[in-house]
Design an enzyme around this catalytic site. Structure first.
Site, short mmCIF file in Angstrom:
data_model
loop_
_atom_site.label_atom_id
_atom_site.label_comp_id
_atom_site.label_asym_id
_atom_site.label_seq_id
_atom_site.Cartn_x
_atom_site.Cartn_y
_atom_site.Cartn_z
N LEU A 41 0.89 -1.16 0.00
CA LEU A 41 0.00 0.00 0.00
C LEU A 41 0.93 1.20 0.00
O LEU A 41 1.87 1.26 0.78
CB LEU A 41 -0.87 0.05 1.27
CG LEU A 41 -2.21 -0.64 1.26
CD1 LEU A 41 -2.86 -0.52 2.64
CD2 LEU A 41 -3.14 -0.10 0.20
N ASP A 42 0.66 2.17 -0.87
CA ASP A 42 1.48 3.38 -0.90
C ASP A 42 1.45 4.08 0.45
O ASP A 42 0.50 3.90 1.23
CB ASP A 42 0.96 4.34 -1.96
CG ASP A 42 1.12 3.79 -3.36
OD1 ASP A 42 2.10 3.07 -3.60
OD2 ASP A 42 0.25 4.07 -4.20
#
Length: 178
Positions: A41-42
């Site tokens: 996940l960024d």
């Protein structure tokens, strides 16, 4: 071992960071030794991150051939039209090729959602809305690029499920063994 973590906004999906100033990493959440993230996940995305010590399981969770749908709550700038939602459902053309069709629907703002720190910018003259979007791929920043491609820039992105695994009631930074 399989662990569900609610990755907070601003944290990296890795255990180390060499940037200056350093960002929070997975090392700060008291996770068991030997686990690693199955997917990413960024740093500016929140929500469900699965971690495991089993390479074969990580592969089954992340390889698109295994069709593990990833479901997101997406706060977007603007009010989604039926045509914009249909474009997401049909798949959109991105610079790296067309996406697979997505499940997309408009939602009421979630009443259970934790506040984000820092908060999403608020603009009196531009409405925002919430979508639920499920995709079977996992390209870099795909959900953000898809919503932008249909004219609905993403303001906040929270992954709530990967296949049958759900975020449930985990608060940001909390984890549980599955």
């Amino acid at each position: 071992m399989l662990i569900a973590l609610n990755k907070p906004y601003g944290a990296l999906s890795q255990f180390t960071d060499r940037s200056q100033p350093p960002k929070p990493t997975l090392a700060g959440f008291g996770l068991p030794a030997g686990v690693y993230a199955a997917g990413r996940l960024d740093h500016d995305s929140e929500g469900l991150l699965l971690l495991t010590d089993d390479g074969a399981l990580a592969h089954r969770l992340t390889d698109p051939r295994h069709k593990q749908a990833k479901t997101y709550l997406v706060q977007v700038e603007g009010e989604p039209s039926a045509a914009q939602l249909q474009r997401l459902r049909d798949g959109v053309e991105l610079n790296d090729g067309p996406t697979l069709p997505a499940r997309a629907r408009a939602l009421d703002p979630p009443d259970w959602l934790w506040p984000r720190d820092p908060p999403v910018r608020f603009r009196k003259t531009v409405p925002d809305a919430w979508l639920e979007l499920s995709i079977g791929e996992g390209r870099n920043r795909q959900v953000r690029r898809m919503t932008a491609a249909v004219g609905l820039p993403t303001l906040r992105l929270i992954r709530v499920a990967i296949g049958p695994h759900r975020l449930g009631g985990l608060a940001p930074g909390q984890w549980r063994a599955l």
